[in-house]
Design a protein around this motif. Structure first.
Motif, mmCIF file in Angstrom:
data_model
loop_
_atom_site.group_PDB
_atom_site.id
_atom_site.type_symbol
_atom_site.label_atom_id
_atom_site.label_comp_id
_atom_site.label_asym_id
_atom_site.label_seq_id
_atom_site.Cartn_x
_atom_site.Cartn_y
_atom_site.Cartn_z
ATOM 1 N N UNK A 1 -23.067 -38.489 -28.707
ATOM 2 C CA UNK A 1 -23.760 -37.679 -29.704
ATOM 3 C C UNK A 1 -24.802 -36.775 -29.062
ATOM 4 N N UNK A 2 -24.801 -35.527 -29.461
ATOM 5 C CA UNK A 2 -25.784 -34.578 -28.941
ATOM 6 C C UNK A 2 -27.160 -34.924 -29.510
ATOM 7 N N UNK A 3 -28.176 -34.985 -28.639
ATOM 8 C CA UNK A 3 -29.509 -35.410 -29.074
ATOM 9 C C UNK A 3 -30.386 -34.249 -29.547
ATOM 10 N N UNK A 4 -30.280 -33.092 -28.906
ATOM 11 C CA UNK A 4 -31.082 -31.925 -29.290
ATOM 12 C C UNK A 4 -30.357 -30.666 -28.829
ATOM 13 N N UNK A 5 -30.990 -29.518 -29.007
ATOM 14 C CA UNK A 5 -30.378 -28.260 -28.594
ATOM 15 C C UNK A 5 -30.653 -27.924 -27.121
ATOM 16 N N UNK A 6 -31.278 -28.846 -26.409
ATOM 17 C CA UNK A 6 -31.581 -28.562 -25.014
ATOM 18 C C UNK A 6 -32.790 -27.662 -24.888
ATOM 19 N N UNK A 7 -32.811 -26.864 -23.834
ATOM 20 C CA UNK A 7 -34.004 -26.084 -23.518
ATOM 21 C C UNK A 7 -33.979 -24.652 -24.040
ATOM 22 N N UNK A 8 -32.844 -24.220 -24.616
ATOM 23 C CA UNK A 8 -32.736 -22.803 -24.975
ATOM 24 C C UNK A 8 -32.251 -22.558 -26.401
ATOM 25 N N UNK A 9 -31.222 -23.213 -26.848
ATOM 26 C CA UNK A 9 -30.839 -23.160 -28.248
ATOM 27 C C UNK A 9 -29.806 -22.123 -28.620
ATOM 28 N N UNK A 10 -29.253 -22.248 -29.845
ATOM 29 C CA UNK A 10 -28.109 -21.446 -30.267
ATOM 30 C C UNK A 10 -28.341 -19.945 -30.310
ATOM 31 N N UNK A 11 -29.576 -19.492 -30.569
ATOM 32 C CA UNK A 11 -29.819 -18.060 -30.665
ATOM 33 C C UNK A 11 -30.268 -17.445 -29.346
ATOM 34 N N UNK A 12 -30.174 -18.210 -28.276
ATOM 35 C CA UNK A 12 -30.702 -17.732 -26.993
ATOM 36 C C UNK A 12 -29.691 -16.856 -26.251
ATOM 37 N N UNK A 13 -30.175 -15.850 -25.528
ATOM 38 C CA UNK A 13 -29.276 -15.085 -24.666
ATOM 39 C C UNK A 13 -28.680 -15.937 -23.557
ATOM 40 N N UNK A 14 -29.357 -17.014 -23.181
ATOM 41 C CA UNK A 14 -28.833 -17.915 -22.149
ATOM 42 C C UNK A 14 -27.518 -18.536 -22.585
ATOM 43 N N UNK A 15 -27.447 -19.008 -23.819
ATOM 44 C CA UNK A 15 -26.183 -19.560 -24.315
ATOM 45 C C UNK A 15 -25.098 -18.492 -24.305
#
Length: 296
Positions: free
Chosen positions: A2-16
């Protein structure tokens, strides 16, 4: 898992967006070639021989690490980062040109790996993908790059946080870069990996990407590395690459590109593309993630 969080950058980030684009494969080839301009990294690669004895595994683990840092949840990233630093702690020796000791965890070498990785992936996204990010997205991308550096041994304060700062960094380190016989061997091997030992897919993939990687590099790097190509090739490959990257952009196509060749990368990308809502739908910092890990 199970995924715990969105990590360090998140769905709206240019990194993703940038790190999950198919152009990231070209950027990755570019970055591992550039690593060899650091004589200490060249010595580590040449002594360990991992890219020669197990090129698929070695490259897959490295790309999967970068992708995991970019898109996975924080517990996954922290665990992988700690494991990688332990592995790198064993990679030490003497660099033969300077006679100085090298370490894969050396902060300066780690900074070179980090900056060339993030810069190369963005560069190829711009050249062969959707094009430049908006000014706001680019500012956030480089801020994310600084955050990601906290997972390695380099100091975040040393990480360039803008396009201009990246240019200044490259200008500052250029006098320390060099190419040896072993560096050229590594560069050419990564650009056009031999077909022996069942590496047919990697052999084909590396050769398809090599002209694109070379076209993205400045002239002095191409000449120093001994892999320059005609300008006509630079011009010809770009429109064809854009069409190929557009075709590879849907989620299933992205997975198909790495399936069967880069299994760890495929797994990290597949888990990301599932779009699972995490237990805590929030973005965290590395320090917050470490605190939560220690407290649990």
């Amino acid at each position: 898992m199970t995924r715990q969080d969105y990590g360090f950058f998140g769905p709206d980030s240019p990194t993703w967006k940038v790190w999950t684009a198919p152009t990231a494969l070209i950027g990755f080839q570019r970055s591992v070639v550039l690593e060899h301009f650091d004589p200490f990294l060249t010595a580590a690669v040449a002594d360990l021989r991992g890219i020669y004895t197990d090129p698929v595994g070695r490259l897959d683990r490295t790309l999967a690490y970068f992708l995991t840092v970019a898109v996975a949840d924080s517990p996954t990233v922290l665990a992988l980062s700690e494991h990688l630093m332990k592995v790198h702690a064993e990679a030490t020796g003497i660099e033969p040109v300077t006679g100085k000791r090298y370490s894969a965890n050396n902060p300066k070498s780690q900074l070179w790996i980090h900056v060339t990785g993030w810069h190369s992936v963005l560069k190829c996204y711009e050249l062969y993908g959707p094009g430049p990010l908006s000014p706001a997205e680019e500012a956030r991308y480089w801020a994310d790059c600084v955050v990601a550096a906290e997972l390695q041994t380099c100091k975040p304060s040393d990480v360039p946080a803008s396009r201009d700062a990246v240019r200044d960094y490259f200008a500052a380190v250029r006098p320390t870069l060099c190419v040896t016989e072993r560096a050229r061997e590594g560069m050419h091997y990564l650009l056009r990996t031999p077909r022996a030992q069942g590496k047919v897919r990697l052999w084909a993939m590396s050769r398809l990407m090599a002209p694109l990687t070379i076209a993205s590099l400045p002239k002095w790097m191409r000449e120093l590395g001994g892999f320059d190509q005609f300008r006509a090739v630079d011009v010809a490959v770009r429109p064809a690459a854009r069409l190929a990257m557009l075709a590879a952009s849907p989620p299933r196509a992205k997975l198909a590109v790495v399936a069967g060749t880069l299994p760890m990368t495929h797994r990290a990308l597949r888990d990301h593309l599932r779009g699972e809502t995490p237990v805590r739908p929030e973005i965290v910092t590395p320090s917050q993630a470490r605190y939560l890990t220690e407290a649990s």
